[in-house]
Scaffold this motif. Sequence first.
Motif, PDB file in Angstrom:
ATOM      1  N   TYR A  50       0.805  -1.217   0.000  1.00  0.00           N
ATOM      2  CA  TYR A  50       0.000   0.000   0.000  1.00  0.00           C
ATOM      3  C   TYR A  50       0.841   1.271   0.000  1.00  0.00           C
ATOM      4  O   TYR A  50       0.375   2.323  -0.414  1.00  0.00           O
ATOM      5  N   GLU A  51       2.077   1.183   0.443  1.00  0.00           N
ATOM      6  CA  GLU A  51       2.947   2.359   0.461  1.00  0.00           C
ATOM      7  C   GLU A  51       3.182   2.890  -0.950  1.00  0.00           C
ATOM      8  O   GLU A  51       3.472   4.067  -1.140  1.00  0.00           O
ATOM      9  N   SER A  52       3.072   2.011  -1.945  1.00  0.00           N
ATOM     10  CA  SER A  52       3.304   2.438  -3.324  1.00  0.00           C
ATOM     11  C   SER A  52       2.206   3.371  -3.829  1.00  0.00           C
ATOM     12  O   SER A  52       2.379   4.020  -4.856  1.00  0.00           O
ATOM     13  N   LEU A  53       1.084   3.454  -3.121  1.00  0.00           N
ATOM     14  CA  LEU A  53      -0.008   4.335  -3.509  1.00  0.00           C
ATOM     15  C   LEU A  53       0.154   5.747  -2.946  1.00  0.00           C
ATOM     16  O   LEU A  53      -0.603   6.643  -3.301  1.00  0.00           O
ATOM     17  N   ALA A  54       1.129   5.928  -2.081  1.00  0.00           N
ATOM     18  CA  ALA A  54       1.358   7.232  -1.453  1.00  0.00           C
ATOM     19  C   ALA A  54       1.841   8.231  -2.500  1.00  0.00           C
ATOM     20  O   ALA A  54       2.528   7.864  -3.460  1.00  0.00           O
ATOM     21  N   PRO A  55       1.487   9.499  -2.322  1.00  0.00           N
ATOM     22  CA  PRO A  55       1.953  10.510  -3.280  1.00  0.00           C
ATOM     23  C   PRO A  55       3.468  10.658  -3.210  1.00  0.00           C
ATOM     24  O   PRO A  55       4.075  10.502  -2.154  1.00  0.00           O
ATOM     25  N   ARG A  56       4.025  10.949  -4.356  1.00  0.00           N
ATOM     26  CA  ARG A  56       5.470  11.129  -4.434  1.00  0.00           C
ATOM     27  C   ARG A  56       5.785  12.609  -4.608  1.00  0.00           C
ATOM     28  O   ARG A  56       5.154  13.284  -5.403  1.00  0.00           O
ATOM     29  N   LYS A  57       6.750  13.064  -3.869  1.00  0.00           N
ATOM     30  CA  LYS A  57       7.167  14.457  -4.002  1.00  0.00           C
ATOM     31  C   LYS A  57       8.162  14.536  -5.151  1.00  0.00           C
ATOM     32  O   LYS A  57       9.204  13.888  -5.134  1.00  0.00           O
TER      33      LYS A  57
END
Length: 74
Positions: A50-57
């Motif tokens: 699920y961490e891969s769904l986090a927004p990327r800066k």
Amino acid sequence: MSKYSYQLKIHAVQEYLSKECSYAEVCRKFDIHSKRKLITWVHEAQANGYESLAPRKTHHSYSLDFKLQVVNYY
């Protein structure tokens, strides 16, 4: 800024995986306009968590000193 929040993505993916609903049903429930987007989220979460769904800066801010050092180096 992302159109869909991190929490919405997680809830939508969990809904699809746990209740075995169709992609179309989950999209309607969470007001997701693209079924392809949900499919991508599900595959991404299954492959990388699920961490891969986090927004990327993607935007970096550099200090003035660092910029001057780079220019002088060049």
